[in-house]
Design a protein around this motif. Structure first.
Motif, PDB file in Angstrom:
ATOM      1  N   UNK B  32      58.147  38.958  40.991  1.00 33.41           N
ATOM      2  CA  UNK B  32      57.603  37.872  42.166  1.00 33.41           C
ATOM      3  C   UNK B  32      55.989  38.244  42.022  1.00 33.41           C
ATOM      4  N   UNK B  33      55.353  37.314  40.569  1.00 35.35           N
ATOM      5  CA  UNK B  33      54.169  38.108  40.295  1.00 35.35           C
ATOM      6  C   UNK B  33      53.044  37.317  41.527  1.00 35.35           C
ATOM      7  N   UNK B  34      51.771  38.128  42.044  1.00 39.37           N
ATOM      8  CA  UNK B  34      50.430  37.500  42.088  1.00 39.37           C
ATOM      9  C   UNK B  34      49.654  37.717  40.632  1.00 39.37           C
ATOM     10  N   UNK B  35      48.626  36.634  40.826  1.00 40.96           N
ATOM     11  CA  UNK B  35      47.579  37.034  39.262  1.00 40.96           C
ATOM     12  C   UNK B  35      46.624  36.028  40.241  1.00 40.96           C
ATOM     13  N   UNK B  36      45.854  36.172  39.737  1.00 40.67           N
ATOM     14  CA  UNK B  36      44.036  36.196  40.161  1.00 40.67           C
ATOM     15  C   UNK B  36      43.127  35.650  38.483  1.00 40.67           C
ATOM     16  N   UNK B  37      42.881  34.269  39.225  1.00 45.37           N
ATOM     17  CA  UNK B  37      42.525  33.893  37.879  1.00 45.37           C
ATOM     18  C   UNK B  37      40.483  33.566  38.440  1.00 45.37           C
ATOM     19  N   UNK B  38      40.037  33.712  37.344  1.00 45.55           N
ATOM     20  CA  UNK B  38      39.048  33.992  37.981  1.00 45.55           C
ATOM     21  C   UNK B  38      38.268  32.806  36.679  1.00 45.55           C
ATOM     22  N   UNK B  39      37.800  31.383  37.228  1.00 45.50           N
ATOM     23  CA  UNK B  39      37.297  30.318  36.927  1.00 45.50           C
ATOM     24  C   UNK B  39      36.844  30.708  34.872  1.00 45.50           C
ATOM     25  N   UNK B  40      37.706  30.371  34.247  1.00 43.79           N
ATOM     26  CA  UNK B  40      37.224  30.343  32.332  1.00 43.79           C
ATOM     27  C   UNK B  40      37.811  31.371  31.442  1.00 43.79           C
TER      28      UNK B  40
END
Lengths: 110, 113
Positions: B32-40
């Motif tokens: 299981x993975x947690x990612x943070x995706x900031x716009x762009x």
């Protein structure tokens, strides 16, 4: 450590071909390719596990040059549905420290 | 087959408040993975679990972020206290293992004001 993709953005007309490159400064043991449409989650395209491996389905294929620490995604006879942002993802031999690339925005126009 | 479930889908909080996100992976997926995706930007891996053990949390800001995966199934990601720069989409993904494709949930869009 984040893989660098080129080009950053590309606009194609339907039926044209495109190549997206992914380069890493670190040794690669696996390369994933994902497509993300605006406002949606990334969707898996393919994974390459061995240097020299090439894969493809439909009109999308990819290659993995382990020595050059590079992978390329090839889209042939592009369709409108190919539009989106393409990310490569690279992992170490144990699979830890998975990094997504800088992304390539691809727009296909009629 | 059910996909990866995440909740809430949207969250707006003020800075210095706390927030928690929940993820239910695909049944049978050990990783299981947690990612943070900031716009762009591309997704940034925060933490990776193998069953209920952490295998990589090198990019997790441990002074404010914490995550757990009880019983090797569901997972929660917490931010306390939140900062403005935490505004992003938080994606959960699961896979059969390290060298298998990752399946992503719909994400939680966090806005910190």
């Amino acid at each position: 450590q984040q893989p660098v993709q080129s080009p950053q953005a590309v606009i194609l007309r339907e039926g044209e071909d495109a190549v997206i490159n992914c380069s890493s400064s670190k040794a690669l043991y696996s390369v994933h390719w994902y497509r993300q449409k605006h406002g949606e989650a990334p969707v898996f395209l393919m994974i390459l596990l061995k240097g020299g491996e090439q894969k493809g389905h439909d009109k999308i294929s990819a290659s993995f040059n382990e020595k050059k620490q590079q992978s390329s995604l090839y889209l042939t006879a592009s369709q409108l549905s190919y539009s989106g942002t393409y990310f490569c993802g690279t992992g170490k031999n144990t699979g830890n420290q998975f990094y997504f690339g800088t992304g390539t925005s691809l727009t296909v126009i009629p | 087959e059910a996909g990866v479930a995440q909740s809430p889908r949207y969250k707006i909080i003020e800075k210095r408040q706390s927030v928690a996100f929940w993820c239910n992976p695909i049944s049978g997926h050990a990783t299981l993975y947690w990612y943070q995706q900031i716009l762009g930007q591309g997704p940034k891996l925060l933490i990776q679990f193998q069953n209920n053990g952490v295998v990589d949390d090198s990019q997790l800001p441990k002074d404010r972020f914490s995550a757990e995966r009880l019983k090797g199934v569901d997972s929660t990601l917490k931010i306390q206290p939140a900062k403005l720069e935490d505004s992003a989409v938080y994606l959960c993904a699961s896979s059969l293992g390290d060298f298998f494709e990752q399946y992503f949930g719909p994400g939680t869009r966090l806005t910190v004001t």
